[in-house]
Design an enzyme around this catalytic site. Structure first.
Site, mmCIF file in Angstrom:
data_model
loop_
_atom_site.group_PDB
_atom_site.id
_atom_site.type_symbol
_atom_site.label_atom_id
_atom_site.label_comp_id
_atom_site.label_asym_id
_atom_site.label_seq_id
_atom_site.Cartn_x
_atom_site.Cartn_y
_atom_site.Cartn_z
ATOM 1 C CG ASP A 21 -7.276 -32.528 2.891
ATOM 2 O OD1 ASP A 21 -7.833 -32.920 3.841
ATOM 3 O OD2 ASP A 21 -7.620 -31.411 2.221
ATOM 4 C CD GLU B 233 -4.129 -30.187 3.211
ATOM 5 O OE1 GLU B 233 -4.466 -29.357 2.453
ATOM 6 O OE2 GLU B 233 -4.234 -31.321 3.292
ATOM 7 C CE1 TYR C 202 -4.389 -0.922 -0.307
ATOM 8 C CE2 TYR C 202 -3.849 -2.718 0.881
ATOM 9 C CZ TYR C 202 -4.842 -1.951 0.100
ATOM 10 O OH TYR C 202 -5.847 -2.522 -0.078
#
Length: 432
Positions: free
Chosen positions: A314, A262, A176
């Site tokens: 996963d 995870e 920014y």
């Protein structure tokens, strides 16, 4: 008749709560496969204690190997932690090189290390990806590189200011400061990695930090900027991992292992069930893709506490990819060895678990073409080929074209993960 009526004891709110509290030994009308195979917790704890002792012994006896000792140090680039005066000096040196290039008639240009895949090397002895020493010029007087050269100069200027003021800012703050020039934060973030590599220092040495993302809960006490934090008393949400690893110190723990998770959903389940009390551990997650702060924090815990790290991800190619980033490093930041944690064990959920634990078909997902492509690409990676069991699991998932998330275990009950699946995995030492 009123006298013959049985007097009823009033039911208090506390009584109602007691009645509603689920019995931890109850299956809650849900079939829990393999629960009967579980041994008493003390036997499982002994297994974990043996693993911790072996890890501590290995950490104490093993000697840290360097790139120079492997005879590849001269062809590879590795950064180190630098103090602010050193970073300031390196920035000024870079600008002197630019001035010399202009005076020599070669124009305004930066010499930038290449972070392309072709300039990366997997070193089996270190079990991580490193960056080779190839560089490229980033001239200002070139249409294809003028923006990047300008962004590079601007970031060097901003970081030089941070060094002079001795303050920290987030990557978002940095973006920014000049939105029209940077256009998109991914662009300024990418050049920030280039700058770190150019200066030969870690990203944290630049005093630029990422917003807090990762969290930790469980059997860990550490100091955060002088304040002592007890992670067993941080509630279900846990303690946000400090973005500046320099302010973390004095780590203490009676845990037997670190459980790397995870996703946030599995982390919340384990935190709410206080899994870390039944099996003394530290639970940490980056809520998806690993960020720099979580990777640094995990490495610091592993090295200081000398605990084994078991990963729960996963059952898909991306789960293994995330695990590999923690262990071997990311290709984006292959120049920084401080971001890798050696010897992480893959606990679950693995492709072979889908049949072993009888995950119903309705809880399995069909892999997309992109999933299959990612799986095949992973099979070509050197760090995967090094581990035959990883190859076996990845080959299985590409062949069956089925994947599953950790939450698929909830089909057997919301607490199946903490009450049955993980205890059984730990009991059988079923990790690779």
């Amino acid at each position: 008749m009123a006298d013959n009526k049985k007097r009823q004891t009033p039911i208090t709110v506390a009584d109602k709560k007691k009645r509603r509290r689920p019995d931890p030994n109850s299956d809650d009308d849900t079939h829990h496969p393999f629960k009967s195979l579980l041994k008493p917790d003390p036997l499982i704890l002994q297994t974990l204690d043996d693993l911790r002792s072996a890890t501590a012994s290995s950490s104490s006896s093993s000697k840290t190997i360097t790139l120079d000792e492997l005879a590849v140090g001269s062809t590879c680039r590795e950064v180190s932690d630098l103090d602010l005066p050193s970073v300031q000096s390196e920035i000024e040196l870079q600008m002197l090189k630019v001035i010399k290039s202009i005076l020599d008639g070669n124009g305004f240009a930066f010499e930038v290390p290449s972070r392309a895949a072709a300039n990366q090397l997997y070193v089996p002895e270190l079990d991580r990806i490193v960056l080779k020493d190839k560089t490229s010029l980033r001239p200002y007087a070139n249409v294809s590189t003028v923006r990047k050269a300008t962004v590079t100069a601007r970031l060097l200027q901003l970081i030089h200011q941070l060094c002079l003021k001795n303050i920290h800012v987030t990557k978002r703050d940095l973006f920014y400061t000049d939105v029209k020039l940077f256009q998109d934060q991914t662009q300024s973030d990418s050049v920030l990695d280039d700058v770190s590599c150019m200066l030969g220092c870690t990203r944290s040495s630049l005093n630029v930090i990422a917003s807090e993302k990762g969290v930790v809960v469980g059997r860990l006490i550490f100091s955060d900027n002088g304040d002592m934090i007890d992670c067993t008393k941080m509630g279900m949400g846990g303690k946000a991992i400090p973005p500046n690893i320099d302010r973390v110190g004095d780590m203490q723990s009676d845990a037997l292992f670190i459980l790397l998770v995870e996703k946030d959903a599995a982390y919340i389940r384990l935190a709410e069930d206080r899994f870390y009390n039944r099996f003394p551990c530290i639970i940490v997650t980056a809520k998806g893709q690993p960020d720099v702060a979580t990777r640094l924090f995990l490495r610091k815990m592993k090295l200081e506490l000398k605990l084994p790290v078991l990963a729960l991800v996963d059952s898909d190619p991306y789960g293994l990819k995330i695990l590999s980033v923690y262990g071997c490093g990311s290709k984006n930041m292959s120049y920084d060895s401080a971001l890798t944690t050696p010897d992480i064990k893959w606990l679950g959920i693995r492709p072979s678990d889908l049949d072993k634990y009888k995950i119903p078909e309705q809880c399995r997902l069909t892999m997309t073409d992109q999933d299959i492509k990612t799986g095949k690409e992973m099979l070509e990676e050197d760090f995967v080929k090094k581990n035959p069991k990883w190859v076996e699991e990845l080959t299985l998932i590409v062949k069956t074209k089925q994947k599953a998330e950790i939450q698929a275990l909830s089909t057997f009950g919301f607490q199946y993960l903490s009450e049955t699946y993980l205890p059984l995995k730990l009991q059988e030492q079923d990790w690779i």
